[in-house]
Design a protein around this motif. Sequence first.
Motif, PDB file in Angstrom:
ATOM      1  N   GLU A   1       0.831  -1.205   0.000  1.00  0.00           N
ATOM      2  CA  GLU A   1       0.000   0.000   0.000  1.00  0.00           C
ATOM      3  C   GLU A   1       0.867   1.257   0.000  1.00  0.00           C
ATOM      4  OE1 GLU A   1      -2.409  -0.499   3.439  1.00  0.00           O
ATOM      5  OE2 GLU A   1      -3.771  -1.973   2.512  1.00  0.00           O
ATOM      6  N   ARG A   2       1.959   1.220   0.749  1.00  0.00           N
ATOM      7  CA  ARG A   2       2.862   2.367   0.788  1.00  0.00           C
ATOM      8  C   ARG A   2       3.509   2.606  -0.567  1.00  0.00           C
ATOM      9  NH1 ARG A   2       7.080   1.016   4.667  1.00  0.00           N
ATOM     10  NH2 ARG A   2       5.319   0.987   6.112  1.00  0.00           N
ATOM     11  N   GLU A   3       3.925   1.537  -1.232  1.00  0.00           N
ATOM     12  CA  GLU A   3       4.526   1.671  -2.557  1.00  0.00           C
ATOM     13  C   GLU A   3       3.536   2.253  -3.558  1.00  0.00           C
ATOM     14  OE1 GLU A   3       5.930  -2.168  -3.578  1.00  0.00           O
ATOM     15  OE2 GLU A   3       7.656  -2.122  -2.211  1.00  0.00           O
ATOM     16  N   GLU A   4       2.278   1.832  -3.461  1.00  0.00           N
ATOM     17  CA  GLU A   4       1.264   2.360  -4.376  1.00  0.00           C
ATOM     18  C   GLU A   4       1.032   3.845  -4.136  1.00  0.00           C
ATOM     19  OE1 GLU A   4      -2.164  -0.060  -3.799  1.00  0.00           O
ATOM     20  OE2 GLU A   4      -1.380  -1.769  -4.944  1.00  0.00           O
ATOM     21  N   ARG A   5       1.009   4.257  -2.866  1.00  0.00           N
ATOM     22  CA  ARG A   5       0.840   5.682  -2.558  1.00  0.00           C
ATOM     23  C   ARG A   5       2.013   6.498  -3.086  1.00  0.00           C
ATOM     24  NH1 ARG A   5      -0.884   3.757   2.565  1.00  0.00           N
ATOM     25  NH2 ARG A   5       1.166   4.316   3.432  1.00  0.00           N
ATOM     26  N   GLU A   6       3.219   5.984  -2.889  1.00  0.00           N
ATOM     27  CA  GLU A   6       4.403   6.701  -3.367  1.00  0.00           C
ATOM     28  C   GLU A   6       4.421   6.783  -4.885  1.00  0.00           C
ATOM     29  OE1 GLU A   6       7.663   4.608  -1.705  1.00  0.00           O
ATOM     30  OE2 GLU A   6       7.386   5.417   0.330  1.00  0.00           O
ATOM     31  N   ARG A   7       3.963   5.711  -5.551  1.00  0.00           N
ATOM     32  CA  ARG A   7       3.928   5.719  -7.010  1.00  0.00           C
ATOM     33  C   ARG A   7       2.917   6.734  -7.531  1.00  0.00           C
ATOM     34  NH1 ARG A   7       3.950   0.776  -7.502  1.00  0.00           N
ATOM     35  NH2 ARG A   7       1.710   0.344  -7.619  1.00  0.00           N
ATOM     36  N   LYS A   8       1.764   6.819  -6.875  1.00  0.00           N
ATOM     37  CA  LYS A   8       0.756   7.790  -7.283  1.00  0.00           C
ATOM     38  C   LYS A   8       1.236   9.219  -7.047  1.00  0.00           C
ATOM     39  CE  LYS A   8      -3.271   4.804  -6.518  1.00  0.00           C
ATOM     40  NZ  LYS A   8      -4.487   4.586  -5.693  1.00  0.00           N
ATOM     41  N   THR A   9       1.941   9.410  -5.935  1.00  0.00           N
ATOM     42  CA  THR A   9       2.451  10.747  -5.636  1.00  0.00           C
ATOM     43  C   THR A   9       3.523  11.161  -6.621  1.00  0.00           C
ATOM     44  OG1 THR A   9       2.041  10.367  -3.285  1.00  0.00           O
ATOM     45  CG2 THR A   9       3.501  12.182  -3.850  1.00  0.00           C
ATOM     46  N   ALA A  10       4.325  10.196  -7.059  1.00  0.00           N
ATOM     47  CA  ALA A  10       5.427  10.512  -7.977  1.00  0.00           C
ATOM     48  C   ALA A  10       4.967  10.657  -9.414  1.00  0.00           C
ATOM     49  CB  ALA A  10       6.504   9.431  -7.898  1.00  0.00           C
ATOM     50  N   THR A  11       3.746  10.159  -9.740  1.00  0.00           N
ATOM     51  CA  THR A  11       3.248  10.233 -11.116  1.00  0.00           C
ATOM     52  C   THR A  11       2.757  11.653 -11.382  1.00  0.00           C
ATOM     53  OG1 THR A  11       2.542   7.929 -11.038  1.00  0.00           O
ATOM     54  CG2 THR A  11       1.601   9.320 -12.776  1.00  0.00           C
ATOM     55  N   PRO A  12       3.379  12.378 -12.350  1.00  0.00           N
ATOM     56  CA  PRO A  12       2.949  13.747 -12.623  1.00  0.00           C
ATOM     57  C   PRO A  12       1.606  13.774 -13.337  1.00  0.00           C
ATOM     58  CG  PRO A  12       4.629  13.066 -14.192  1.00  0.00           C
ATOM     59  CD  PRO A  12       4.505  11.962 -13.189  1.00  0.00           C
ATOM     60  N   THR A  13       0.814  14.742 -12.995  1.00  0.00           N
ATOM     61  CA  THR A  13      -0.498  14.909 -13.648  1.00  0.00           C
ATOM     62  C   THR A  13      -0.427  16.033 -14.662  1.00  0.00           C
ATOM     63  OG1 THR A  13      -1.160  16.411 -11.879  1.00  0.00           O
ATOM     64  CG2 THR A  13      -1.721  14.096 -11.599  1.00  0.00           C
ATOM     65  N   GLY A  14      -1.128  15.894 -15.778  1.00  0.00           N
ATOM     66  CA  GLY A  14      -1.110  16.891 -16.832  1.00  0.00           C
ATOM     67  C   GLY A  14      -1.865  18.150 -16.425  1.00  0.00           C
ATOM     68  N   PRO A  15      -1.688  19.222 -17.176  1.00  0.00           N
ATOM     69  CA  PRO A  15      -2.407  20.471 -16.871  1.00  0.00           C
ATOM     70  C   PRO A  15      -3.909  20.315 -17.039  1.00  0.00           C
ATOM     71  CG  PRO A  15      -1.298  20.612 -19.000  1.00  0.00           C
ATOM     72  CD  PRO A  15      -0.857  19.332 -18.371  1.00  0.00           C
ATOM     73  N   ARG A  16      -4.635  20.959 -16.144  1.00  0.00           N
ATOM     74  CA  ARG A  16      -6.086  20.880 -16.217  1.00  0.00           C
ATOM     75  C   ARG A  16      -6.605  21.678 -17.414  1.00  0.00           C
ATOM     76  NH1 ARG A  16      -8.439  22.630 -10.553  1.00  0.00           N
ATOM     77  NH2 ARG A  16     -10.363  22.144 -11.684  1.00  0.00           N
TER      78      ARG A  16
END
Length: 240
Positions: A222-237
Amino acid sequence: MADTKRNNAAGKVATPKPAGAPAASPMLDTLEALGKAIGARIKLTTAAPHSQTYEGTLFTACPMLNVVAINTRSPTSGSGADVSAQPGDYHIIPVSRVQSFQIIALAGGAESSDSSIASSQPAIGTVDVKRLRHREEERVRKLKDEEKNMGKGVTKEAQAIFDSFKRINMPIRWHNQEMIVHEAVIIAPPYRSEDCKGAKDKQEVLNRVKKVLEGEKRKLKEREERERKTATPTGPRKGG
């Protein structure tokens, strides 16, 4: 005659003096000022980013090493006690790290006076050898424990599992690449619940270790998944 003067002038090289050059560096000025306050009780603050304030007796200001030593140990008795007979807790500080200092009292307990700074005498305290030896032994023990708790040739996940068992105070140690829990259960690579082995009379301990292992592996995932989501950049809205 004129040729001789021209030849003499040509042999001279003008050496301009830089305008506004300081007579001494700020560090040397600070060291000189501290050197006059040896033996005084001072409050010294170090520069950022790790700013810290020390209050104690200035033991020395060394011009060769460009460091000062301050004894922050308070006397064990009244102000009239012999400071040289008191144990010390010394801190070595580079002069380049000194941001500011303030003289609180001169040697002997007198209040600060600019006219008598130069005549102040150092109060040399005895070193608490027993306390230093204890601190050394504690540090050596900690380093040995850290070395003992580091698995050799194991994966990052395996070390994380081992550390999680240590955090919840379950007795665990390494034996090569296997984990030994409670001196009764062996967790072999790749460290899944089905990789846990124990004697027939240790089934209760074995089941408890398996349950803890499954829970810790789930937390790590679960921690790895959270870190992966946090590290994944999101595109401009879109739409501003």
